[in-house]
Write an enzyme that holds these catalytic residues in place. Structure first.
Site, PDB file in Angstrom:
ATOM      1  N   LYS A   1       0.919  -1.106  -0.004  1.00 15.03           N
ATOM      2  CA  LYS A   1      -0.189  -0.172  -0.015  1.00 15.03           C
ATOM      3  C   LYS A   1       0.729   1.281   0.058  1.00 15.03           C
ATOM      4  O   LYS A   1       0.460   2.233  -0.506  1.00 15.03           O
ATOM      5  CB  LYS A   1      -0.960  -0.112   1.017  1.00 15.03           C
ATOM      6  CG  LYS A   1      -2.031  -1.216   1.016  1.00 15.03           C
ATOM      7  CD  LYS A   1      -2.858  -1.549   2.424  1.00 15.03           C
ATOM      8  CE  LYS A   1      -3.688  -2.595   2.247  1.00 15.03           C
ATOM      9  NZ  LYS A   1      -4.264  -2.982   3.494  1.00 15.03           N
TER      10      LYS A   1
ATOM     11  N   GLN B   1      -4.203  -1.803   9.654  1.00 15.48           N
ATOM     12  CA  GLN B   1      -4.361  -3.096   9.207  1.00 15.48           C
ATOM     13  C   GLN B   1      -4.628  -4.053  10.110  1.00 15.48           C
ATOM     14  O   GLN B   1      -4.258  -3.971  11.382  1.00 15.48           O
ATOM     15  CB  GLN B   1      -2.805  -3.242   8.712  1.00 15.48           C
ATOM     16  CG  GLN B   1      -2.416  -4.683   7.870  1.00 15.48           C
ATOM     17  CD  GLN B   1      -3.162  -4.576   6.588  1.00 15.48           C
ATOM     18  OE1 GLN B   1      -2.982  -3.639   5.916  1.00 15.48           O
ATOM     19  NE2 GLN B   1      -3.895  -5.647   6.211  1.00 15.48           N
TER      20      GLN B   1
ATOM     21  N   ASP C   1     -10.673   2.824   3.908  1.00 11.13           N
ATOM     22  CA  ASP C   1     -10.801   1.294   4.082  1.00 11.13           C
ATOM     23  C   ASP C   1     -12.348   0.834   4.123  1.00 11.13           C
ATOM     24  O   ASP C   1     -12.777  -0.194   3.977  1.00 11.13           O
ATOM     25  CB  ASP C   1     -10.369   0.446   5.191  1.00 11.13           C
ATOM     26  CG  ASP C   1      -9.076  -0.462   4.659  1.00 11.13           C
ATOM     27  OD1 ASP C   1      -8.887  -0.534   3.485  1.00 11.13           O
ATOM     28  OD2 ASP C   1      -8.161  -0.697   5.550  1.00 11.13           O
TER      29      ASP C   1
END
Ligand code: NAD
Length: 291
Positions: free
Chosen positions: A52, A96, A119
Site C-alpha cells: 500500500k 491493518q 478502508d
C-alpha cells in the site's frame, strides 16, 4: 475461460488516479496523503502494508507508516487514531487488520473519522453503502467491482453466490452486488459456515465470490460451466518445490476450476492488487472532498 488480470487492471486504473491527482495538486497545494497503522509483526500484514505504501509512492501520494509492537495498548492506538483524525495533512487512515487479540477491532474502526475511512469499515461508511448513499466502499469488494467493470462484465440479473460473510469482504460484497445501480442488480445468495447446501447453491451461480480463507475450498464439482469465479482467499500452503518452502493459493481449486468457467481471478495477482486500487480510489476521493 479468461483470466481477470488484477495487476494490469489495477495499473490502468492507477494511471488514471495518478493523472487526476497530478492535475489537481497545483490548486490543492499538496498531494493526497494516506496514513497506515501497523501493529505487531504479522508477516502477511507487513507485506500488505508495504504494498500500500509503495503504491502511494507510485501514484505521487504521500504516505505515513506508523508501526507499533504487538504489546501496544488499545488506549495508545486510540490516541494515534485521534491524532491522525485531527491532522489536516492526512486524508485517509487505514489500520491493518487483524489487530492483536487484546485490542478491540471495533473500538479502533469506530474511532476513525468517517471522512478519512478509506478502508470503508466504519459503521457510517457501511450504513451509507447499504442505503446506496455516497461513501467510501470497503476496499476489497470495491476493487472487485472495479475489476468486473473494466472487463465489461455486467452482473445485472445474474445469480451471485458469495461464500463468507465477514464484515470486510463477504457481507459488503453481497450488498454491492445486490443493490440498485451500476455494478449491482444481481440476485445474491450470501452463504457461510452454517449453510447446508453450499454445493447446490454454487451450481446455480453465474458468479461465485469465494472469501472463506480455506485453501482450494471451491472445487470443480461446485462450479457451473461458464460461471464467473472471483477468488478473494489468500492462503499460504507448504510447497517443497519452492525455495521458500511455501506458496500462496486462493479459496478456489484454480487448476480444476479454470477450464469450466468463463472468467476467473488468479491468486496472487487477482483481487489483491484490486483491493489496493480500491483503497487508492478512496484516498483520492477523501483528498478531493477535503478541498
Ligand atoms: P473471515 O475469516 O473473517 O471470514 C470467513 C468466512 O468464511 C466466514 O464468514 C465464515 O462463515 C465463512 N466460512 C467458513 N467456513 C465455511 C464453510 N465451510 N462454508 C461456507 N462458508 C464458510 O475471512 P475474510 O476476512 O473475509 O477473508 C477471507 C479470505 O480472503 C482470507 O483468505 C483472507 O486472507 C482473504 N482476503 C483477501 C483480500 C484481498 O485483498 N485479496 C482482502 C481481505 C481478505
Amino acid at each position: 475461460m479468461q483470466l481477470l488480470d488484477g495487476v494490469g487492471t489495477a495499473q490502468r486504473i492507477q494511471d488514471r488516479i495518478r493523472e487526476e491527482a497530478a492535475a489537481l495538486i497545483p490548486q490543492r497545494g499538496r498531494a493526497p496523503h494516506l496514513a497506515a497503522v501497523l501493529v505487531g509483526e504479522d508477516p502477511a500484514s507487513q507485506v500488505y502494508v508495504g504494498s500500500k505504501v509503495k503504491t502511494c509512492e507510485a501514484l505521487g501520494f504521500g504516505s505515513t507508516l506508523i508501526r507499533r509492537n504487538a504489546h501496544t495498548s488499545e488506549a495508545e492506538l486510540l490516541q494515534i487514531i485521534r491524532e491522525l483524525n485531527a491532522d489536516p495533512e492526512i486524508d485517509g487512515i487505514l489500520v491493518q487488520l487483524p489487530l492483536p487479540k487484546h485490542i478491540s477491532e471495533n473500538a479502533i474502526i469506530n474511532a476513525i473519522d468517517p471522512a478519512k475511512d478509506v478502508d470503508g469499515f466504519h459503521p457510517v461508511s457501511q450504513g451509507n453503502m447499504v442505503l446506496g448513499q455516497p461513501t467510501y466502499l470497503p476496499a476489497t469488494p470495491f476493487g472487485i467491482q472495479l475489476l468486473l467493470a473494466e472487463y465489461g462484465i455486467d452482473v445485472s440479473g445474474k445469480h451471485a453466490v458469495v461464500i463468507g460473510r465477514s464484515n470486510i469482504v463477504g457481507t459488503p460484497m453481497s450488498i454491492l452486488l445486490s443493490r440498485s445501480g451500476t455494478g449491482g442488480n444481481a440476485t445474491v445468495t450470501l452463504t457461510h459456515s452454517r449453510t447446508q447446501n453450499l454445493k447446490e447453491l454454487c451450481l446455480q451461480a453465474d458468479i461465485i465470490v469465494a472469501a472463506i480463507g480455506k485453501p482450494r475450498f471451491v472445487t470443480a464439482d461446485m462450479v457451473k460451466e461458464g460461471a464467473i469465479v472471483i477468488d478473494v482467499g489468500i492462503n499460504r500452503i507448504e510447497d517443497a518445490s519452492r525455495k521458500s518452502g511455501s506458496r500462496l493459493v486462493g479459496d478456489v481449486d484454480f487448476d480444476a476450476v479454470f477450464p469450466k468457467c468463463s472468467y476467473i481471478t488468479p491468486v496472487p495477482k487477482g483481487v489483491g492488487p484490486m483491493t489496493i486500487c480500491g483503497l487508492m480510489m478512496n484516498t483520492l476521493k477523501a483528498w478531493k472532498a477535503g478541498a
